[in-house]
Design a protein around this motif. Structure first.
Motif, mmCIF file in Angstrom:
data_model
loop_
_atom_site.group_PDB
_atom_site.id
_atom_site.type_symbol
_atom_site.label_atom_id
_atom_site.label_comp_id
_atom_site.label_asym_id
_atom_site.label_seq_id
_atom_site.Cartn_x
_atom_site.Cartn_y
_atom_site.Cartn_z
ATOM 1 N N PRO A 1 81.356 27.469 26.553
ATOM 2 C CA PRO A 1 81.073 26.420 27.535
ATOM 3 C C PRO A 1 79.583 26.117 27.706
ATOM 4 N N ALA A 2 78.718 27.109 27.421
ATOM 5 C CA ALA A 2 77.282 26.904 27.617
ATOM 6 C C ALA A 2 76.599 26.250 26.411
ATOM 7 N N THR A 3 77.338 26.029 25.332
ATOM 8 C CA THR A 3 76.738 25.457 24.121
ATOM 9 C C THR A 3 76.198 24.052 24.394
ATOM 10 N N PRO A 4 74.948 23.782 24.002
ATOM 11 C CA PRO A 4 74.402 22.426 24.180
ATOM 12 C C PRO A 4 75.041 21.436 23.217
ATOM 13 N N VAL A 5 75.225 20.225 23.685
ATOM 14 C CA VAL A 5 75.780 19.140 22.870
ATOM 15 C C VAL A 5 74.731 18.037 22.778
ATOM 16 N N LEU A 6 74.307 17.732 21.555
ATOM 17 C CA LEU A 6 73.341 16.662 21.324
ATOM 18 C C LEU A 6 74.113 15.358 21.232
#
Length: 207
Positions: free
Chosen positions: A160-165
């Motif tokens: 859930p904490a993964t950044p999305v560009l």
């Protein structure tokens, strides 16, 4: 986000075939319709690639928040329609028969949540810059995230904490009843939407 983006049924989904060949022009049409028809923020507008023996092109569908809004939108569309455009709402249709059949396919896919690439949907305006997987699921109508080439374990998606560009271009699709966003690995352990903007921001800047 759950209940607000539920589609009650076919009588709130309008299919439209305006003779468009590609996704970029279909995206532009959707933006134009959102403004010219004054469609509310709860609208989910999708593109549909139609490939049949009789027709190859890109149709559009509009899922409206309720039957009243759908009726008003239907009346406005009929007033604005050109001679080659067709639309379908439930059992009603106007325009050339072959285009009406294409519009009906788009409306059916969207109503049953089995197809359609969402361009406008609740929360889409929040997906700019860099967000997290949690943000995508909590702030928008997107139900599920998948990572291409990385099957989920026990139905779980990415951290859930993964950044999305986002690249300011996020186009989820209806799959098996869920608005699903496909992501791919990006530099620095981040993720990015599978679909790249067209034209890319660089090309757009030089246009």
């Amino acid at each position: 986000m759950t209940a607000p983006h539920d589609v009650p049924g076919v009588h709130t989904v309008i299919g439209l075939d305006a003779g468009i060949a590609n996704l970029r022009d279909a995206d532009h049409l959707i933006r134009h319709l959102m403004g010219s028809l004054g469609l509310p923020t709860g609208t989910i507008a999708c593109t549909h690639l139609i490939r049949t023996d009789a027709h190859r092109g890109t149709a559009v569908s509009l899922a409206l928040p309720d039957a009243h809004v759908a009726e008003v939108t239907w009346a406005h569309l009929a007033d604005l329609a050109g001679p080659t455009e067709s639309a379908v709402l439930g059992e009603r249709e106007y325009g050339p028969d072959h285009a009406a059949r294409t519009a009906a396919l788009a409306a059916k896919e969207h109503a049953h949540r089995q197809g359609g690439r969402a361009v406008v949907y609740p929360g889409a305006d929040r997906l700019t810059g860099i967000v997290t997987v949690t943000d995508v699921l909590a702030l928008t109508a997107i139900d599920r995230i998948t990572v291409v080439g990385q099957p989920s374990t026990d139905g779980q998606g990415p951290d859930p904490a993964t950044p999305v560009l986002t690249r300011d271009h996020v186009r989820p699709e209806w799959r098996n009843g869920q608005l699903t966003l496909a992501l791919v690995p990006a530099p620095g352990g981040a993720l990015a939407p599978f679909e790249v903007p067209n034209p890319t921001p660089c090309c757009a800047d030089h246009a």
